[in-house]
Design a protein around this motif. Structure first.
Motif, short mmCIF file in Angstrom:
data_model
loop_
_atom_site.label_atom_id
_atom_site.label_comp_id
_atom_site.label_asym_id
_atom_site.label_seq_id
_atom_site.Cartn_x
_atom_site.Cartn_y
_atom_site.Cartn_z
N ALA A 161 -11.73 -6.40 12.89
CA ALA A 161 -11.24 -7.07 11.69
C ALA A 161 -10.40 -6.15 10.81
CB ALA A 161 -12.42 -7.61 10.88
N ILE A 162 -10.72 -4.87 10.77
CA ILE A 162 -10.06 -3.96 9.84
C ILE A 162 -8.55 -3.87 10.07
CG2 ILE A 162 -9.83 -1.49 9.32
CD1 ILE A 162 -12.87 -1.32 9.24
N PRO A 163 -8.05 -3.71 11.30
CA PRO A 163 -6.58 -3.68 11.46
C PRO A 163 -5.90 -4.94 10.97
CG PRO A 163 -7.68 -2.87 13.44
CD PRO A 163 -8.75 -3.42 12.56
N TYR A 164 -6.55 -6.09 11.18
CA TYR A 164 -5.96 -7.33 10.66
C TYR A 164 -5.85 -7.28 9.14
CZ TYR A 164 -6.36 -10.06 15.04
OH TYR A 164 -6.20 -10.56 16.30
N PHE A 165 -7.00 -7.14 8.47
CA PHE A 165 -7.04 -7.27 7.01
C PHE A 165 -6.29 -6.14 6.32
CE2 PHE A 165 -9.12 -6.94 2.82
CZ PHE A 165 -8.83 -8.21 2.34
N TYR A 166 -6.47 -4.92 6.79
CA TYR A 166 -5.78 -3.80 6.16
C TYR A 166 -4.28 -3.83 6.46
CZ TYR A 166 -9.85 -1.40 4.28
OH TYR A 166 -10.94 -1.08 3.52
N GLY A 167 -3.91 -4.39 7.60
CA GLY A 167 -2.49 -4.60 7.86
C GLY A 167 -1.88 -5.56 6.86
N GLY A 168 -2.67 -6.58 6.45
CA GLY A 168 -2.20 -7.50 5.43
C GLY A 168 -2.11 -6.86 4.06
N LEU A 169 -3.12 -6.06 3.71
CA LEU A 169 -3.08 -5.37 2.42
C LEU A 169 -1.86 -4.46 2.32
CD1 LEU A 169 -6.81 -4.35 1.84
CD2 LEU A 169 -5.57 -6.24 0.79
N ALA A 170 -1.54 -3.78 3.43
CA ALA A 170 -0.39 -2.87 3.43
C ALA A 170 0.92 -3.63 3.23
CB ALA A 170 -0.35 -2.08 4.74
N LYS A 171 0.95 -4.91 3.61
CA LYS A 171 2.17 -5.70 3.45
C LYS A 171 2.38 -6.17 2.01
CE LYS A 171 2.58 -7.43 8.20
NZ LYS A 171 1.55 -6.60 8.80
N LEU A 172 1.40 -5.97 1.17
CA LEU A 172 1.56 -6.34 -0.24
C LEU A 172 2.34 -5.26 -0.98
CD1 LEU A 172 -2.02 -7.76 -0.94
CD2 LEU A 172 0.11 -9.07 -0.75
N ASN A 173 3.55 -5.03 -0.52
CA ASN A 173 4.42 -4.05 -1.17
C ASN A 173 5.78 -4.68 -1.41
OD1 ASN A 173 6.51 -3.11 0.97
ND2 ASN A 173 4.58 -3.02 2.08
N TYR A 174 6.56 -4.06 -2.27
CA TYR A 174 7.83 -4.63 -2.75
C TYR A 174 8.77 -4.96 -1.60
CZ TYR A 174 12.09 -5.08 -5.55
OH TYR A 174 13.24 -5.56 -6.13
N ASP A 175 8.92 -4.04 -0.66
CA ASP A 175 9.88 -4.24 0.41
C ASP A 175 9.51 -5.44 1.28
OD1 ASP A 175 10.80 -1.90 -0.67
OD2 ASP A 175 11.20 -0.95 1.26
N TRP A 176 8.25 -5.51 1.70
CA TRP A 176 7.84 -6.59 2.59
C TRP A 176 7.96 -7.95 1.90
CZ3 TRP A 176 6.78 -6.50 7.73
CH2 TRP A 176 6.27 -7.69 8.28
N LEU A 177 7.59 -8.00 0.62
CA LEU A 177 7.68 -9.27 -0.10
C LEU A 177 9.11 -9.75 -0.26
CD1 LEU A 177 4.95 -8.68 -2.84
CD2 LEU A 177 4.74 -9.95 -0.70
N PHE A 178 10.07 -8.83 -0.10
CA PHE A 178 11.48 -9.21 -0.09
C PHE A 178 12.06 -9.14 1.32
CE2 PHE A 178 10.95 -8.68 -4.61
CZ PHE A 178 11.80 -9.63 -5.15
N THR A 179 11.18 -9.35 2.29
CA THR A 179 11.51 -9.54 3.72
C THR A 179 12.13 -8.32 4.39
OG1 THR A 179 13.77 -10.43 3.49
CG2 THR A 179 11.95 -11.99 3.20
N GLN A 180 11.79 -7.12 3.93
CA GLN A 180 12.28 -5.93 4.61
C GLN A 180 11.09 -5.05 5.03
OE1 GLN A 180 15.03 -5.72 5.74
NE2 GLN A 180 16.60 -6.56 4.38
N PRO A 181 11.15 -4.50 6.23
CA PRO A 181 12.28 -4.44 7.17
C PRO A 181 12.32 -5.58 8.20
CG PRO A 181 10.55 -3.02 7.95
CD PRO A 181 10.04 -3.63 6.65
N ILE A 182 11.36 -6.52 8.10
CA ILE A 182 11.28 -7.57 9.12
C ILE A 182 12.57 -8.37 9.20
CG2 ILE A 182 10.25 -9.24 7.53
CD1 ILE A 182 9.30 -8.79 11.23
N GLY A 183 13.26 -8.55 8.05
CA GLY A 183 14.51 -9.31 8.04
C GLY A 183 15.58 -8.66 8.89
N MET A 184 15.67 -7.32 8.84
CA MET A 184 16.66 -6.62 9.66
C MET A 184 16.33 -6.73 11.14
SD MET A 184 17.51 -3.14 7.50
CE MET A 184 15.82 -2.52 7.57
N TRP A 185 15.04 -6.65 11.46
CA TRP A 185 14.64 -6.65 12.86
C TRP A 185 14.88 -7.99 13.54
CZ3 TRP A 185 9.34 -3.98 11.64
CH2 TRP A 185 9.57 -2.62 11.34
N ILE A 186 14.48 -9.07 12.88
CA ILE A 186 14.62 -10.36 13.54
C ILE A 186 16.09 -10.76 13.66
CG2 ILE A 186 12.34 -11.13 12.81
CD1 ILE A 186 13.66 -12.86 10.75
#
Length: 473
Positions: A161-186
């Motif tokens: 469970a930890i990689p799932y939940f902590y992976g989500g917590l780590a995404k609560l950052n400015y860049d991810w919430l504005f679709t980066q870097p996932i936007g560049m990759w897709i």
């Protein structure tokens, strides 16, 4: 303590743990075999004269001669032993120590699922999952054990469970919430089968960014709740298959598809194996000495506390962890950064007063080259290696300076390290490195797309004159 012991040692069906033992062993056997098949052993562990290390683990070195090939063969045999339940304790201990050795040997190969494998293999050593459906049981003619203490199952669930939940917590950052870097990759996946046409739509970056965030944060509660468990698992399968199609992340999607089954009740595994349902209420555990249960609970609390707290250590360092990399590893920070780097190393001999560029490719392979410049600690370790190389072979004490320009998640590039510091005289420490220049560039609406070879001509960087002179030649 009495309540904790009562909960931890409540009987639980062994069936899920037997399934996980077989599955884990088979997956690890394939993982090790594929590393041998793809010549990883030779290319990553034998050929390089230098290996990047984690702080405190620089004393680990590859085995001489054919030792690394033998090492991976032993790991393969140990993985099969885990799956078959053959010499189980020896197999799990061998795999845990042997795989951890490989993991710690080369920092440039760090992947979160490799860290997870180290942790789970250590947990498997502590869990007697060989007491049913194993060759050990047949060889030693021991009756099958139907139940184990409840902590064995829940510790495994928590680690998954930890990689799932902590992976989500780590995404609560400015860049991810504005679709980066996932936007560049897709945006670069337009040619991918099936999903490719969706990658160029305007809504795709937002769907993947927020869909991934919500999945990571909610999948574990949904798996724990009976009413949503099956639907959550199907979503999980779709999530991991999508990751497999879009990204090259090895066995991780397949491993998590199988490992997540551990959240299903034990009767599911008995139905799968056509075994009669077990009446847990009629089962008892063998009595233990008075101090065994409290000691076990204390050790479990220490381990769980470490797993829950250690990923937050990056908060002890100033600045953006995706930029300075301080506390990035072992924190389940997955797919949070794309860092483009231009780096050069300048050597100066104070005795002869000669200057020159260091040919990095003479010391590192392609994987090491691609990872080093992004991590200031790895840059410093490499400089120490070069310093010691010239000290031993030419009896020369060099001063070594670095021009390291980086772009994080499509930002305008800036200096990552202070170019005026002689890094040959800097010690590698656990604390914050003051020579790492803080991230100042804001996230851009349009990603920076100037070619790397033009960065210095279009950027107004504070570069020392001697570096400009070498560049001008």
């Amino acid at each position: 303590m009495n309540r904790l012991c009562s909960w931890a040692f409540r009987p639980v069906d062994i069936a899920p743990l037997v399934f996980f033992r077989i599955f884990f062993g088979v997956m690890m056997a394939y993982h090790i075999w594929s590393m041998k098949r793809d010549h990883w052993v030779q290319y990553f562990y034998i050929d390089p004269e230098f290996h990047f290390s984690y702080p405190g683990w620089s004393w680990i070195h590859p085995w001489p001669g054919d030792g690394m090939h033998l090492h991976f063969t032993v790991l393969l045999v140990a993985a099969l032993g885990i799956s078959l339940g053959l010499f189980y304790r020896l197999s799990t201990l061998t795999f845990f120590l042997g795989y951890s050795f490989v993991f710690l040997l080369e920092k440039s190969l760090y992947q979160n699922h490799c860290y997870l494998i180290c942790l789970i293999s250590g947990i498997m050593f502590c869990i007697p999952a060989h007491r049913a459906c194993s060759l050990d049981q047949l060889i030693w003619r021991r009756p099958a054990t139907q139940v184990l203490p409840q902590w064995t199952l829940w510790l495994l669930k928590l680690q998954i469970a930890i990689p799932y939940f902590y992976g989500g917590l780590a995404k609560l950052n400015y860049d991810w919430l504005f679709t980066q870097p996932i936007g560049m990759w897709i945006g670069r996946r337009a040619e991918v089968p099936v999903l490719g046409p969706l990658m160029s739509t305007d809504w795709a970056p937002w769907f993947f960014a927020y869909g991934g965030l919500l999945f990571d944060l909610l999948i574990v509660p949904a798996l724990l709740w009976r009413r949503t468990r099956l639907a959550a698992y199907l979503v999980s399968v779709g999530f991991h298959l999508t990751n497999h199609i879009l990204w090259d992340i090895g066995i991780f999607p397949w491993f998590m598809i199988g490992a997540t089954l551990i959240f299903f009740p034990p009767e599911y595994f008995r139905k799968l194996a056509h075994l009669p349902r077990l009446n847990i209420n009629a089962q008892t555990l063998s009595p233990r000495s008075r101090w065994t249960q409290p000691l076990t609970v204390c050790l479990l609390l220490l381990y769980v506390s470490w797993q829950l707290i250690f990923p937050f250590r990056h908060l002890l360092y100033p600045g953006n962890v995706s930029w300075n990399e301080e506390g990035h590893h072992f924190a389940w920070h997955m797919m949070l950064r794309e860092k483009d780097v231009g780096i050069r190393f300048y050597a100066y001999d104070p005795v002869s007063r000669q200057r020159g560029l260091i040919k990095v490719e003479e010391f590192l392979n392609s994987r090491q080259l691609s990872r080093m410049g992004k991590d200031p600690d790895m840059v410093l370790e490499f400089i120490h290696h070069v310093r010691d190389h010239y000290r031993e072979r030419r009896n020369t004490e060099l001063e070594i300076y670095v021009l390291n320009i980086a772009s994080l998640n499509g930002r305008k590039p800036q200096l990552l390290m202070d170019p005026r510091v002689n890094y040959a005289a800097i010690d590698r420490v656990w604390t914050h490195q003051p020579w790492v220049i803080p991230l100042e560039e804001p996230l851009r609406k349009e990603s920076w797309n100037v070619p790397l070879d033009r960065w210095e001509s279009v950027l107004n960087l504070d570069i020392p004159p001697e570096m400009q002179l070498v560049r001008a030649r």
